[in-house]
Design a protein around this motif. Structure first.
Motif, PDB file in Angstrom:
ATOM      1  N   ALA A  94       4.553  -2.261  39.259  1.00 13.07           N
ATOM      2  CA  ALA A  94       4.803  -1.748  37.908  1.00 13.07           C
ATOM      3  C   ALA A  94       5.306  -0.312  37.991  1.00 13.07           C
ATOM      4  N   GLY A  95       6.003   0.116  36.948  1.00 11.56           N
ATOM      5  CA  GLY A  95       6.517   1.473  36.933  1.00 11.56           C
ATOM      6  C   GLY A  95       7.716   1.634  37.857  1.00 11.56           C
ATOM      7  N   ASN A  96       8.304   2.815  37.852  1.00 11.88           N
ATOM      8  CA  ASN A  96       9.451   3.107  38.692  1.00 11.88           C
ATOM      9  C   ASN A  96       9.653   4.608  38.802  1.00 11.88           C
ATOM     10  N   ILE A  97      10.342   5.027  39.852  1.00 13.49           N
ATOM     11  CA  ILE A  97      10.570   6.440  40.120  1.00 13.49           C
ATOM     12  C   ILE A  97      12.020   6.644  40.508  1.00 13.49           C
ATOM     13  N   ILE A 132      16.742   5.336  43.020  1.00 12.28           N
ATOM     14  CA  ILE A 132      15.744   4.708  42.155  1.00 12.28           C
ATOM     15  C   ILE A 132      15.071   3.544  42.883  1.00 12.28           C
ATOM     16  N   THR A 133      13.820   3.318  42.562  1.00  7.16           N
ATOM     17  CA  THR A 133      13.073   2.222  43.173  1.00  7.16           C
ATOM     18  C   THR A 133      13.709   0.874  42.830  1.00  7.16           C
ATOM     19  N   PRO A 134      13.608  -0.093  43.735  1.00  7.38           N
ATOM     20  CA  PRO A 134      14.183  -1.415  43.494  1.00  7.38           C
ATOM     21  C   PRO A 134      13.313  -2.233  42.545  1.00  7.38           C
ATOM     22  N   SER A 135      13.899  -3.264  42.003  1.00  4.28           N
ATOM     23  CA  SER A 135      13.192  -4.141  41.070  1.00  4.28           C
ATOM     24  C   SER A 135      12.246  -5.079  41.800  1.00  4.28           C
ATOM     25  N   GLY A 136      10.983  -5.137  41.322  1.00  7.90           N
ATOM     26  CA  GLY A 136      10.044  -6.156  41.766  1.00  7.90           C
ATOM     27  C   GLY A 136       9.496  -6.050  43.164  1.00  7.90           C
ATOM     28  N   VAL A 137       9.529  -4.861  43.773  1.00  8.85           N
ATOM     29  CA  VAL A 137       8.998  -4.699  45.125  1.00  8.85           C
ATOM     30  C   VAL A 137       7.646  -3.987  45.057  1.00  8.85           C
ATOM     31  N   ASP A 138       6.616  -4.618  45.611  1.00  8.05           N
ATOM     32  CA  ASP A 138       5.291  -4.004  45.653  1.00  8.05           C
ATOM     33  C   ASP A 138       5.368  -2.718  46.468  1.00  8.05           C
ATOM     34  N   TYR A 139       4.721  -1.669  45.977  1.00  5.60           N
ATOM     35  CA  TYR A 139       4.833  -0.371  46.635  1.00  5.60           C
ATOM     36  C   TYR A 139       4.235  -0.354  48.036  1.00  5.60           C
ATOM     37  N   ASP A 140       3.312  -1.251  48.326  1.00  3.05           N
ATOM     38  CA  ASP A 140       2.761  -1.326  49.683  1.00  3.05           C
ATOM     39  C   ASP A 140       3.809  -1.827  50.680  1.00  3.05           C
ATOM     40  N   GLU A 194      14.503  -0.742  34.740  1.00  5.89           N
ATOM     41  CA  GLU A 194      14.496   0.406  33.836  1.00  5.89           C
ATOM     42  C   GLU A 194      15.519   1.471  34.241  1.00  5.89           C
ATOM     43  N   TRP A 195      16.505   1.099  35.074  1.00 10.39           N
ATOM     44  CA  TRP A 195      17.513   2.058  35.540  1.00 10.39           C
ATOM     45  C   TRP A 195      18.161   2.813  34.390  1.00 10.39           C
ATOM     46  N   ARG A 196      18.292   2.149  33.234  1.00  8.27           N
ATOM     47  CA  ARG A 196      19.054   2.740  32.135  1.00  8.27           C
ATOM     48  C   ARG A 196      18.419   4.017  31.600  1.00  8.27           C
ATOM     49  N   PHE A 197      17.087   4.010  31.351  1.00  7.36           N
ATOM     50  CA  PHE A 197      16.518   5.237  30.799  1.00  7.36           C
ATOM     51  C   PHE A 197      16.424   6.337  31.846  1.00  7.36           C
ATOM     52  N   HIS A 198      16.314   5.969  33.132  1.00  6.60           N
ATOM     53  CA  HIS A 198      16.379   6.993  34.172  1.00  6.60           C
ATOM     54  C   HIS A 198      17.751   7.663  34.127  1.00  6.60           C
ATOM     55  N   ARG A 199      18.809   6.848  34.143  1.00  6.99           N
ATOM     56  CA  ARG A 199      20.172   7.380  34.104  1.00  6.99           C
ATOM     57  C   ARG A 199      20.397   8.244  32.871  1.00  6.99           C
ATOM     58  N   ASP A 200      19.957   7.763  31.710  1.00  4.49           N
ATOM     59  CA  ASP A 200      20.227   8.470  30.460  1.00  4.49           C
ATOM     60  C   ASP A 200      19.436   9.765  30.354  1.00  4.49           C
ATOM     61  N   ILE A 201      18.229   9.795  30.923  1.00  7.41           N
ATOM     62  CA  ILE A 201      17.473  11.054  30.948  1.00  7.41           C
ATOM     63  C   ILE A 201      18.191  12.072  31.824  1.00  7.41           C
ATOM     64  N   PHE A 202      18.671  11.659  32.982  1.00 10.14           N
ATOM     65  CA  PHE A 202      19.417  12.578  33.850  1.00 10.14           C
ATOM     66  C   PHE A 202      20.680  13.078  33.154  1.00 10.14           C
ATOM     67  N   ARG A 203      21.357  12.197  32.427  1.00 13.13           N
ATOM     68  CA  ARG A 203      22.565  12.598  31.708  1.00 13.13           C
ATOM     69  C   ARG A 203      22.253  13.612  30.606  1.00 13.13           C
ATOM     70  N   ALA A 204      21.153  13.379  29.884  1.00  9.16           N
ATOM     71  CA  ALA A 204      20.808  14.217  28.740  1.00  9.16           C
ATOM     72  C   ALA A 204      20.119  15.521  29.123  1.00  9.16           C
ATOM     73  N   ARG A 205      19.464  15.539  30.300  1.00  3.32           N
ATOM     74  CA  ARG A 205      18.641  16.687  30.687  1.00  3.32           C
ATOM     75  C   ARG A 205      19.049  17.214  32.065  1.00  3.32           C
ATOM     76  N   PRO A 206      19.984  18.159  32.130  1.00  5.65           N
ATOM     77  CA  PRO A 206      20.390  18.734  33.417  1.00  5.65           C
ATOM     78  C   PRO A 206      19.248  19.403  34.172  1.00  5.65           C
ATOM     79  N   ASP A 207      18.179  19.783  33.441  1.00  2.88           N
ATOM     80  CA  ASP A 207      17.034  20.439  34.072  1.00  2.88           C
ATOM     81  C   ASP A 207      16.126  19.461  34.797  1.00  2.88           C
ATOM     82  N   VAL A 208      16.321  18.166  34.570  1.00  6.04           N
ATOM     83  CA  VAL A 208      15.454  17.147  35.169  1.00  6.04           C
ATOM     84  C   VAL A 208      16.064  16.622  36.464  1.00  6.04           C
ATOM     85  N   ALA A 209      15.255  16.611  37.524  1.00  2.00           N
ATOM     86  CA  ALA A 209      15.714  16.093  38.822  1.00  2.00           C
ATOM     87  C   ALA A 209      14.867  14.930  39.303  1.00  2.00           C
TER      88      ALA A 209
END
Length: 235
Positions: A42-45, A55-63, A93-108
């Motif tokens: 669950a979740g993504n980074i 960005i993290t891949p879809s459906g891969v357990d973090y372990d 959830e790639w879309r909101f990651h991409r859109d946050i980076f586009r909207a917020r130059p201060d976010v890395a």
């Protein structure tokens, strides 16, 4: 034509930076689960990398996650990407990651998790007010909660960007939470702080309701928090 020595060196440095970022994302994913504010896959980074993001891949357990499984995606992309070498597809959830980076130059870096108490607040559709002064670390006197939209949709992305605004965290209605930062270390720290704020506010609400600090008091602390915590801008 042979590459110049400077160009070869620049490429080597770039590859080294990318490898380091991939390793940091894997470590952050495992840290989220170890701290019990995320579960399984669950979740993504994501992390900004020039004009692209990792960005993290879809459906891969973090372990089971490895640095090579992290997907590189151009910030100009309009569709999800599948890594040609590994076959792994970018998080749903790639879309909101991409859109946050586009909207917020201060976010890395962007951290999304289904942290228990933050998700409870999101299910209740309740923003987190200034019931504790640590909310100032998020750049305002509240952490907003958006309406619901299905995962992976343009609608969810629009809600996430608008709900985040200039702040460092937001709750996604009936879904989870997002924390952002100027680097991954700070974004992960803020994700943990958001979950703590959600837990404390929820428990205080059960005990009769917390006292809410005045907006002016919280806003007076925002600048001080720029120099506090991991990844802070030392002043």
């Amino acid at each position: 034509m042979a590459k110049s020595k400077q160009a070869v060196l620049k490429q080597a440095v770039s590859k080294k930076a990318e490898r380091k970022a991939r390793e940091a994302i894997v470590a952050a994913c495992r840290a989220m689960n170890a701290k019990d504010f995320n579960q399984g896959a669950a979740g993504n980074i994501s992390a900004r990398l020039g004009e692209a993001m990792l960005i993290t891949p879809s459906g891969v357990d973090y372990d089971e996650l490895t640095p090579d499984m992290i997907v590189a995606m151009d910030l100009a992309a309009e569709a999800p990407v599948r890594d040609a070498k590994t076959g792994f597809k970018a998080s749903s959830e790639w879309r909101f990651h991409r859109d946050i980076f586009r909207a917020r130059p201060d976010v890395a870096a962007v951290v999304h998790a289904h942290a228990p108490y933050a998700t409870v607040m999101a299910m209740l559709r309740r923003p987190i007010p200034a019931s504790h002064y640590m909310i100032a670390a998020f750049g305002g006197a509240s952490i907003e909660c958006t309406d619901y939209a299905p995962f992976g949709t343009p609608e969810l992305s629009e809600l996430a960007v608008a709900g985040l605004g200039p702040r460092q965290g937001v709750l996604l209605g009936s879904h989870g939470m997002i924390a952002v930062g100027p680097d991954l270390k700070r974004a992960l720290w803020l994700a943990g702080e958001l979950e703590t704020l959600a837990r404390l506010h929820f428990l205080a609400s059960l005990a009769g309701g917390p006292v809410i600090l005045p907006d002016e008091e919280v806003l007076s602390l925002v600048e001080r928090f720029a120099g506090y915590g991991p990844g802070a801008q030392k002043r």
